[in-house]
Design an enzyme around this catalytic site. Structure first.
Site, short mmCIF file in Angstrom:
data_model
loop_
_atom_site.label_atom_id
_atom_site.label_comp_id
_atom_site.label_asym_id
_atom_site.label_seq_id
_atom_site.Cartn_x
_atom_site.Cartn_y
_atom_site.Cartn_z
N GLY A 180 4.64 -7.44 -9.64
CA GLY A 180 4.70 -7.45 -8.17
C GLY A 180 5.21 -8.79 -7.66
O GLY A 180 4.80 -9.28 -6.61
N TYR A 217 -7.77 1.13 1.19
CA TYR A 217 -7.43 -0.17 0.59
C TYR A 217 -8.71 -0.94 0.24
O TYR A 217 -8.87 -1.42 -0.89
CB TYR A 217 -6.58 -0.95 1.60
CG TYR A 217 -6.20 -2.35 1.19
CD1 TYR A 217 -5.30 -2.57 0.14
CD2 TYR A 217 -6.70 -3.46 1.88
CE1 TYR A 217 -4.93 -3.85 -0.21
CE2 TYR A 217 -6.32 -4.75 1.54
CZ TYR A 217 -5.43 -4.95 0.49
OH TYR A 217 -5.06 -6.22 0.15
N ILE A 274 8.83 -3.50 -9.28
CA ILE A 274 9.50 -2.19 -9.32
C ILE A 274 10.83 -2.27 -8.57
O ILE A 274 11.73 -1.45 -8.78
CB ILE A 274 8.57 -1.09 -8.74
CG1 ILE A 274 8.96 0.29 -9.24
CG2 ILE A 274 8.50 -1.16 -7.21
CD1 ILE A 274 7.86 1.33 -9.10
P1 NAD Z 1 3.43 -7.10 -1.08
O1 NAD Z 1 3.38 -5.68 -0.62
O2 NAD Z 1 4.21 -8.08 -0.28
O3 NAD Z 1 3.99 -7.15 -2.58
C1 NAD Z 1 3.63 -6.22 -3.56
C2 NAD Z 1 4.77 -6.15 -4.57
O4 NAD Z 1 4.40 -5.19 -5.55
C3 NAD Z 1 6.09 -5.68 -3.95
O5 NAD Z 1 7.15 -6.54 -4.28
C4 NAD Z 1 6.31 -4.28 -4.54
O6 NAD Z 1 7.67 -3.97 -4.76
C5 NAD Z 1 5.54 -4.41 -5.85
N1 NAD Z 1 5.13 -3.10 -6.34
C6 NAD Z 1 4.67 -2.05 -5.63
N2 NAD Z 1 4.44 -1.01 -6.44
C7 NAD Z 1 4.75 -1.42 -7.69
C8 NAD Z 1 4.71 -0.80 -8.96
N3 NAD Z 1 4.33 0.47 -9.11
N4 NAD Z 1 5.08 -1.52 -10.02
C9 NAD Z 1 5.50 -2.80 -9.90
N5 NAD Z 1 5.57 -3.43 -8.72
C10 NAD Z 1 5.19 -2.75 -7.63
O7 NAD Z 1 1.94 -7.59 -1.28
P2 NAD Z 1 1.39 -9.09 -1.25
O8 NAD Z 1 1.08 -9.42 0.15
O9 NAD Z 1 2.25 -9.98 -2.04
O10 NAD Z 1 -0.02 -8.87 -1.98
C11 NAD Z 1 -0.19 -9.06 -3.36
C12 NAD Z 1 -1.64 -8.76 -3.71
O11 NAD Z 1 -2.51 -9.58 -2.92
C13 NAD Z 1 -2.08 -7.32 -3.45
O12 NAD Z 1 -3.01 -6.92 -4.43
C14 NAD Z 1 -2.77 -7.40 -2.12
O13 NAD Z 1 -3.72 -6.38 -1.97
C15 NAD Z 1 -3.42 -8.76 -2.20
N6 NAD Z 1 -3.70 -9.33 -0.87
C16 NAD Z 1 -2.70 -9.71 -0.04
C17 NAD Z 1 -3.01 -10.23 1.22
C18 NAD Z 1 -1.92 -10.69 2.18
O14 NAD Z 1 -2.22 -11.10 3.30
N7 NAD Z 1 -0.66 -10.66 1.80
C19 NAD Z 1 -4.35 -10.37 1.61
C20 NAD Z 1 -5.35 -9.94 0.75
C21 NAD Z 1 -5.02 -9.45 -0.50
#
Ligand code: NAD
Length: 346
Positions: A42, A176, A69
């Site tokens: 990711g 979520y 992905i």
């Molecule tokens: P994001 O949606 O920006 O990035 C997620 C990435 O995962 C994307 O690039 C997507 O293409 C990739 N992805 C999705 N499905 C996939 C798959 N099947 N295989 C491989 N890659 C895949 O999310 P983020 O904000 O970078 O968050 C990352 C993590 O941190 C997550 O677990 C999220 O729950 C957690 N989180 C984020 C925040 C925030 O504010 N951004 C807050 C709390 C927790």
């Protein structure tokens, strides 16, 4: 005197033997430092992009394999090793781990809060099964360490909203939040039952200027800076008094690196640590931006995300993280706003 000389002679003769015996230990310690090989799943997302850059700067480009992905045309893909991977495919992950002799996995792939509500079944599938794959690979001793992020979404409307403690009522109402809470329980279980070294923090809403946010309830706090500079006006999907815990991305990345580098004995919590930076309302961030852009105007049109935000804490007590591994945030609302506007202007 004679006896003393004999002891001296003996210890002199033993020196090479002691050194010889120490060689495996010295080599092993060095090997551990030299052979940290990281896989980020990711890596093209909001956090993954900045995390990959940071980890490459610490461990070296050849030791950090970014994967996602999606294959975007960005620095993550173009400036280091990048692999297309589906986090739901156990064999693909296992293959990459073997190919690159991965030791540490950072699992960042997930469906975020707002997007997950639109497709609950898929959100559950992705968020849970990707985690199980990585936990099972660690259980099978194919990797040594896992970072998996949880979220403030593990809390719900029955949780105390101000200064939400580490241990408290947790009844999340979003798919979520349910997936993150369940993930926490499984992380702790795998640690206790199988000795899996999994480490986690509950990120608050994260604010960054390099990448677009990925469909969360706190996304407004990123978009507002873009629109303030581009249009001088912004329509906010949360009400003006909705206070939520937030953090500047640099702090979040530092927390992630720090919790992964600390000695395992220091970590008393193997579900997930509360993590706090700053808490603010849309109204407060608007007033901060107005210090730089006085004519900035905002209208409020709460949508389905208001209900999600109302079920989350307003502020977080992260004293366990501060005590156990020395966590400390650095960015406040004014310093963050300055950096956001300066960089987005470029
Ligand atoms: P994001 O949606 O920006 O990035 C997620 C990435 O995962 C994307 O690039 C997507 O293409 C990739 N992805 C999705 N499905 C996939 C798959 N099947 N295989 C491989 N890659 C895949 O999310 P983020 O904000 O970078 O968050 C990352 C993590 O941190 C997550 O677990 C999220 O729950 C957690 N989180 C984020 C925040 C925030 O504010 N951004 C807050 C709390 C927790």
């Amino acid at each position: 005197m004679k006896g003393f000389i004999k002891v001296q002679e003996l210890s002199f003769k033993l020196q090479p033997i002691i050194l010889f015996l120490l060689i495996p230990y010295i080599c092993n310690t060095n090997k551990q430092i030299m052979t940290t090989k990281i896989l980020i799943i990711g890596a093209c997302g909001q956090i993954g992009t900045e995390l990959t850059t940071k980890l490459r700067s610490i461990y070296g480009n050849d030791n950090v394999i970014a994967s996602d992905i999606r294959k975007l045309n960005n620095d993550i893909v173009n400036n280091g090793i990048f692999e297309v991977i589906n986090a739901l495919d156990y064999n693909q992950i296992e293959h990459l781990i073997e190919q690159y002799q991965i030791t540490d996995v950072y699992l960042m792939a997930a469906l975020l809060s707002a997007t997950a509500e639109k497709n609950p079944a898929f959100a559950w599938d992705l968020n849970m099964n990707s985690l199980f794959h990585v936990l099972n690979l660690a259980k099978a001793k194919k990797i040594k360490k896992i970072f998996w992020p949880s979220s403030i979404a593990v809390f719900g409307p029955t949780t105390p909203r101000e200064n939400t403690p580490q241990y408290t009522i947790m009844e999340p109402t979003t798919v979520y939040g349910i997936s993150k809470q369940t993930g926490e329980r499984w992380c702790e279980y795998y640690h206790h039952q199988y000795g899996v070294d999994v480490r986690s923090v509950r990120y608050p809403g994260l604010i960054s200027w390099t990448t677009e946010p990925g469909g969360g309830t706190t996304d407004y706090a990123v978009d507002i800076y873009h629109k303030a500079l581009k249009n001088g006006s912004f329509e906010c999907f949360l009400s003006e008094e909705t206070k939520l815990p937030m953090m500047f991305m640099d702090d979040a990345i530092r927390a992630t690196v720090e919790i992964m580098q600390v000695a395992p004995e220091a970590l008393k919590i193997r579900s997930s640590y509360n993590l706090a930076g700053i808490s603010f309302t849309p109204n407060e961030i608007v007033n901060e931006i107005k210090k730089h852009i006085p004519d900035f105007t905002v209208s409020y049109k709460p949508d389905f995300r208001q209900k999600i935000a109302d079920s989350w804490p307003a502020s977080i007590d992260d004293s366990c993280a501060r005590e156990d591994w020395g966590w400390n945030h650095q960015f406040e609302m004014d310093s963050m706003t300055k950096v956001m506007l300066e960089n987005l202007k470029k």
